[in-house]
Design a protein around this motif. Structure first.
Motif, PDB file in Angstrom:
ATOM      1  N   ARG A  70       0.829  -1.217   0.000  1.00  0.00           N
ATOM      2  CA  ARG A  70       0.000   0.000   0.000  1.00  0.00           C
ATOM      3  C   ARG A  70       0.860   1.262   0.000  1.00  0.00           C
ATOM      4  N   ARG A  71       1.953   1.220   0.715  1.00  0.00           N
ATOM      5  CA  ARG A  71       2.802   2.406   0.859  1.00  0.00           C
ATOM      6  C   ARG A  71       3.583   2.709  -0.423  1.00  0.00           C
ATOM      7  N   LEU A  72       4.087   1.677  -1.103  1.00  0.00           N
ATOM      8  CA  LEU A  72       5.042   1.897  -2.180  1.00  0.00           C
ATOM      9  C   LEU A  72       4.496   1.748  -3.595  1.00  0.00           C
ATOM     10  N   LEU A  73       3.681   0.742  -3.836  1.00  0.00           N
ATOM     11  CA  LEU A  73       3.398   0.360  -5.218  1.00  0.00           C
ATOM     12  C   LEU A  73       2.416   1.261  -5.969  1.00  0.00           C
ATOM     13  N   PRO A  74       1.285   1.704  -5.377  1.00  0.00           N
ATOM     14  CA  PRO A  74       0.356   2.520  -6.175  1.00  0.00           C
ATOM     15  C   PRO A  74       0.993   3.777  -6.760  1.00  0.00           C
ATOM     16  N   ALA A  75       1.736   4.518  -5.949  1.00  0.00           N
ATOM     17  CA  ALA A  75       2.383   5.730  -6.463  1.00  0.00           C
ATOM     18  C   ALA A  75       3.426   5.379  -7.517  1.00  0.00           C
ATOM     19  N   LEU A  76       4.146   4.278  -7.315  1.00  0.00           N
ATOM     20  CA  LEU A  76       5.138   3.832  -8.288  1.00  0.00           C
ATOM     21  C   LEU A  76       4.470   3.471  -9.609  1.00  0.00           C
ATOM     22  N   ILE A  77       3.339   2.806  -9.538  1.00  0.00           N
ATOM     23  CA  ILE A  77       2.597   2.427 -10.753  1.00  0.00           C
ATOM     24  C   ILE A  77       2.110   3.667 -11.497  1.00  0.00           C
ATOM     25  N   PHE A  78       1.573   4.630 -10.779  1.00  0.00           N
ATOM     26  CA  PHE A  78       1.074   5.871 -11.373  1.00  0.00           C
ATOM     27  C   PHE A  78       2.201   6.584 -12.123  1.00  0.00           C
ATOM     28  N   MET A  79       3.346   6.735 -11.467  1.00  0.00           N
ATOM     29  CA  MET A  79       4.489   7.390 -12.107  1.00  0.00           C
ATOM     30  C   MET A  79       4.976   6.593 -13.319  1.00  0.00           C
ATOM     31  N   VAL A 346      -6.495  -3.696  -3.555  1.00  0.00           N
ATOM     32  CA  VAL A 346      -5.105  -3.262  -3.703  1.00  0.00           C
ATOM     33  C   VAL A 346      -4.298  -4.294  -4.470  1.00  0.00           C
ATOM     34  N   TYR A 347      -4.427  -5.554  -4.093  1.00  0.00           N
ATOM     35  CA  TYR A 347      -3.657  -6.595  -4.746  1.00  0.00           C
ATOM     36  C   TYR A 347      -4.082  -6.789  -6.208  1.00  0.00           C
ATOM     37  N   THR A 348      -5.377  -6.659  -6.475  1.00  0.00           N
ATOM     38  CA  THR A 348      -5.847  -6.781  -7.858  1.00  0.00           C
ATOM     39  C   THR A 348      -5.302  -5.645  -8.709  1.00  0.00           C
ATOM     40  N   PHE A 349      -5.394  -4.431  -8.198  1.00  0.00           N
ATOM     41  CA  PHE A 349      -4.885  -3.266  -8.927  1.00  0.00           C
ATOM     42  C   PHE A 349      -3.388  -3.411  -9.197  1.00  0.00           C
ATOM     43  N   CYS A 350      -2.627  -3.753  -8.160  1.00  0.00           N
ATOM     44  CA  CYS A 350      -1.177  -3.866  -8.323  1.00  0.00           C
ATOM     45  C   CYS A 350      -0.814  -5.032  -9.237  1.00  0.00           C
ATOM     46  N   GLY A 351      -1.538  -6.143  -9.118  1.00  0.00           N
ATOM     47  CA  GLY A 351      -1.253  -7.304  -9.957  1.00  0.00           C
ATOM     48  C   GLY A 351      -1.485  -7.025 -11.426  1.00  0.00           C
ATOM     49  N   VAL A 352      -2.648  -6.450 -11.743  1.00  0.00           N
ATOM     50  CA  VAL A 352      -2.964  -6.120 -13.135  1.00  0.00           C
ATOM     51  C   VAL A 352      -1.991  -5.077 -13.678  1.00  0.00           C
ATOM     52  N   PHE A 354       1.102  -4.378 -12.684  1.00  0.00           N
ATOM     53  CA  PHE A 354       2.448  -4.905 -12.887  1.00  0.00           C
ATOM     54  C   PHE A 354       2.492  -5.869 -14.073  1.00  0.00           C
ATOM     55  N   ALA A 355       1.405  -6.572 -14.328  1.00  0.00           N
ATOM     56  CA  ALA A 355       1.348  -7.418 -15.526  1.00  0.00           C
ATOM     57  C   ALA A 355       1.466  -6.561 -16.780  1.00  0.00           C
ATOM     58  N   ALA A 356       0.771  -5.411 -16.779  1.00  0.00           N
ATOM     59  CA  ALA A 356       0.848  -4.496 -17.925  1.00  0.00           C
ATOM     60  C   ALA A 356       2.252  -3.899 -18.053  1.00  0.00           C
ATOM     61  N   ILE A 357       2.864  -3.532 -16.915  1.00  0.00           N
ATOM     62  CA  ILE A 357       4.213  -2.963 -16.931  1.00  0.00           C
ATOM     63  C   ILE A 357       5.213  -3.984 -17.466  1.00  0.00           C
ATOM     64  N   ILE A 358       5.106  -5.226 -16.998  1.00  0.00           N
ATOM     65  CA  ILE A 358       6.007  -6.268 -17.473  1.00  0.00           C
ATOM     66  C   ILE A 358       5.798  -6.517 -18.963  1.00  0.00           C
ATOM     67  N   GLY A 359       4.535  -6.529 -19.400  1.00  0.00           N
ATOM     68  CA  GLY A 359       4.241  -6.736 -20.814  1.00  0.00           C
ATOM     69  C   GLY A 359       4.853  -5.666 -21.685  1.00  0.00           C
ATOM     70  N   PHE A 360       4.660  -4.406 -21.312  1.00  0.00           N
ATOM     71  CA  PHE A 360       5.242  -3.312 -22.083  1.00  0.00           C
ATOM     72  C   PHE A 360       6.765  -3.357 -22.010  1.00  0.00           C
ATOM     73  N   GLY A 361       7.290  -3.682 -20.827  1.00  0.00           N
ATOM     74  CA  GLY A 361       8.736  -3.769 -20.678  1.00  0.00           C
ATOM     75  C   GLY A 361       9.352  -4.822 -21.580  1.00  0.00           C
ATOM     76  N   LEU A 362       8.720  -5.986 -21.662  1.00  0.00           N
ATOM     77  CA  LEU A 362       9.225  -7.049 -22.527  1.00  0.00           C
ATOM     78  C   LEU A 362       9.118  -6.660 -24.003  1.00  0.00           C
ATOM     79  N   TYR A 363       8.008  -6.001 -24.363  1.00  0.00           N
ATOM     80  CA  TYR A 363       7.793  -5.579 -25.749  1.00  0.00           C
ATOM     81  C   TYR A 363       8.832  -4.521 -26.151  1.00  0.00           C
ATOM     82  N   ALA A 364       8.977  -3.492 -25.331  1.00  0.00           N
ATOM     83  CA  ALA A 364       9.938  -2.429 -25.635  1.00  0.00           C
ATOM     84  C   ALA A 364      11.370  -2.927 -25.509  1.00  0.00           C
ATOM     85  N   GLY A 365      11.604  -3.867 -24.595  1.00  0.00           N
ATOM     86  CA  GLY A 365      12.956  -4.342 -24.347  1.00  0.00           C
ATOM     87  C   GLY A 365      13.526  -5.229 -25.432  1.00  0.00           C
ATOM     88  N   GLN A 366      12.708  -5.640 -26.396  1.00  0.00           N
ATOM     89  CA  GLN A 366      13.209  -6.467 -27.492  1.00  0.00           C
ATOM     90  C   GLN A 366      14.121  -5.664 -28.417  1.00  0.00           C
TER      91      GLN A 366
END
Length: 632
Positions: A70-79, A346-352, A354-366
């Motif tokens: 709760r303290r770290l991830l939502p703001a990190l995801i927003f940024m 909270v866990y659903t929001f962060c899970g979804v 981070f899945a999107a972040i990882i997906g974009f990261g893998l796509y851009a990282g190619q």
């Protein structure tokens, strides 16, 4: 745990110098120490929470990690979401590829490991990495994984050994950091084992308060100690700089000052009054979001307008404060309260997310999504992964040393039976290709990553520089050289140039002609993307365009210094690479006909300043005619 306003004030004192340091405003040269202060604060707060809950038998791992999420991830995801949109819009392929990989590492709480393997924190390229600052979050996240378990075991079965356990971890980590500061500076900076001692000092502060709260409140010298600690910390923020080994025993000074500010209440002290001022407390409250937002804003400003501009930098820091307030008010606060957002939400929001972040990261990282560019632009971008087609050493000789290699890795053919020796860093290695095409087998080369050709000079992030440069000097004494050429990125180590006089003095007695070449023009973030931004294609028309390099005046000032020192020796000639490429501050050669394919044109540099083969040949032909046997 009881809320303390002065801790938020201390957070403000930590985050503001970090922002000013990253904005390159010319003061708070030790602003990076703010991260060290944050580590001590984190160690204090986490230990205080854990000790209290474990002692009261209310601790559960589920609740602990939920609070951290709760303290770290939502703001990190927003940024991260906003930053990713900007990265897609502005970043060239190679940088977007790196950004995508950094997103993947961030999602695995291993940003510190990724950036350690990628480059150094103080490297110039670090200025163009939007997620670089997440390395410190990764250190804390890794600390959250192991330290609660350590405390749980110690407090339940060996409670009397708590202080000793913390001290053992502290001493071991500090000893490792002391060794690493010299022997593995980049790993030392980024990794948890060499940062844990700062967190342990925070833990020690918590234990001291828990066991001695009444004694500390009645301490007669409390006011003096707390005031002194604040003054010492501020002095460190102004006087430390990136040339000092860090973290190291020297870092004990600001860390101990932070410890005193936390441990001693002294509510009547001047320091306490400063730290509890409403503006300080407010900045402390938004400090996490402020830390998150400042780096991406500054990075993309450098992409849009690479020339340093203090007014724009200050404006961006103000915008970062506004974004931080919005993030704190509408993201951090709602997610931290269970009556607003449930655990599942909270866990659903962060899970979804981070899945999107990882997906974009893998796509851009190619490949960095090259489909964003047309064919001509892709050719231009291809130079960011450049290798000179000719001009390499014969028989694949190893003449350029990586950051972890010493002179013993050199091939003997690089420096034996040569009449001319090129000595310097990676910029000199780039120049070597052009010199070798024009000079042939007479050219010797000893070049080493980020090592300027200076004797008896310590480079904190390259542990082998001093021994390698000593080896070069010994070869010059023993060899039959007619000429030695000194070249490098003098701008990157401007504070070291004072050693040039001693180096030239050592060469003066060897009856060798010495050529000192100044720094080449710099284009930020790099020349290919610079040309792309300026809409300059690779053709003859671009050769006539008015182009102003990013750091012309800064490099010109360094040239004056180099020329003045060189002028004190009869056997030394100074040549300005800046003058060779630039007729004026607004008119510089940035493209040249290809050496291997004359109908094509190529950029003079393949990144911010490392020369292509054509750029190296162009500069080589400007060298003094009496020094080298080069066809003009």
């Amino acid at each position: 745990m009881k809320y303390r306003k002065d801790i938020d004030g201390l957070r403000a004192l930590a985050v503001l110098p970090v922002l000013i340091f990253h904005a390159q405003l010319g003061f708070f040269e030790g602003g990076f120490l703010g991260v060290d202060v944050f580590f001590v604060i984190s160690g204090f707060l986490i230990t205080s929470i854990l000790v209290e809950e474990i002692s009261q038998k209310t601790f559960t791992f589920a609740n602990f990690y939920e609070r951290r999420v709760r303290r770290l991830l939502p703001a990190l995801i927003f940024m991260t979401a906003v930053t990713s949109v900007l990265a897609y819009q502005f970043m060239i392929t190679v940088d977007l590829q790196g950004y995508g990989n950094s997103l993947f590492a961030m999602s695995l709480f291993s940003s510190n490991i990724f950036f350690w393997m990628d480059s150094g924190y103080f490297d110039r390229v670090a200025d163009l990495k939007p997620m670089l600052h997440t390395w410190s979050l990764a250190v804390e996240e890794q600390y959250y994984f192991f330290f609660p378990l350590v405390l749980l075991v110690v407090l339940r079965w060996f409670p009397k050994l708590l202080t000793l356990t913390v001290l053992i971890i502290l001493v071991f980590s500090l000893s490792l950091a002391t060794w690493g500061a010299t022997n593995a500076p980049d790993a030392n900076f980024y990794l948890l084992p060499t940062r844990a001692w700062e967190l342990m000092f925070g833990s020690l502060a918590s234990i001291l308060i828990f066991n001695n709260v009444q004694l500390l409140e009645k301490l007669r010298a409390g006011n003096v100690l707390k005031n002194t600690a604040l003054v010492v910390l501020i002095i460190c923020l102004f006087t430390f700089d990136e040339s000092l080994p860090h973290p190291s025993l020297l870092t004990l000074i600001p860390v101990l000052a932070t410890l005193v500010l936390i441990v001693i209440p002294a509510q009547q002290s001047f320091a306490h009054q400063i730290l509890t001022l409403r503006p300080m407390v407010f900045i402390g409250l938004i400090s996490y979001s402020l830390y998150l937002w400042h780096q991406p804003l500054l990075v993309f400003q450098r992409y849009i307008s690479a020339k340093p501009n203090p007014v724009i930098s200050v404006t961006l820091l103000v915008i970062a404060c506004l974004l931080a307030y919005l993030s704190w008010r509408y993201v951090e606060k709602p997610f931290r309260h269970r009556n607003v957002t449930s655990r599942n939400q909270v866990y659903t929001f962060c899970g979804v997310s981070f899945a999107a972040i990882i997906g974009f990261g893998l796509y851009a990282g190619q490949e960095g999504i090259p489909s964003r560019y047309n064919a001509e632009q892709q050719v231009l971008m291809s130079y960011l992964q450049y290798s000179a087609p000719v001009g390499q050493p014969d028989n694949q000789a190893h003449c350029f040393l990586g950051e972890d290699e010493d002179y013993q890795s050199l091939s003997a053919s690089c420096y034996q039976d040569k009449s001319v020796l090129l000595w310097g860093d990676s910029h000199a290695n780039a120049l070597a290709t052009g010199l070798r095409v024009l000079q042939g087998n007479a050219l010797g080369e000893i070049t080493s990553s980020a090592c300027l050709p200076l004797t008896d000079t310590h480079f904190p992030h390259r542990k082998h520089c001093q021994s390698t440069n000593a080896f070069v000097l010994e070869q010059l004494r023993q060899g039959q050289y007619n000429t030695v050429i000194l070249h490098g990125n003098w701008y990157s180590h401007e504070d070291k140039i004072s050693s040039l006089k001693n180096t030239l003095s050592a060469l003066a007695s060897l009856n060798i002609e010495v050529i000192v070449i100044g720094g080449v023009p710099h284009y930020l973030p790099d020349l290919p993307s610079f040309l792309l931004t300026k809409r300059l294609p690779l053709n003859a028309q671009s050769a006539q365009s008015r182009v102003e390099p990013t750091l012309f005046h800064e490099i010109a000032a360094i040239d004056q210094h180099l020329a003045a020192v060189s002028g004190q020796f009869d056997n030394v000639t100074f040549m300005s690479a800046l003058a060779a490429f630039c007729e004026s501050p607004q008119q510089c050669t940035v493209v040249l006909p290809s050496y291997t394919s004359p109908q094509q044109w190529v950029p003079t540099a393949w990144d911010y300043g490392h020369l292509t083969l054509e750029g190296a040949m162009y500069l080589s032909k400007s060298l003094p005619a009496n020094a080298l046997d080069i066809e003009r």
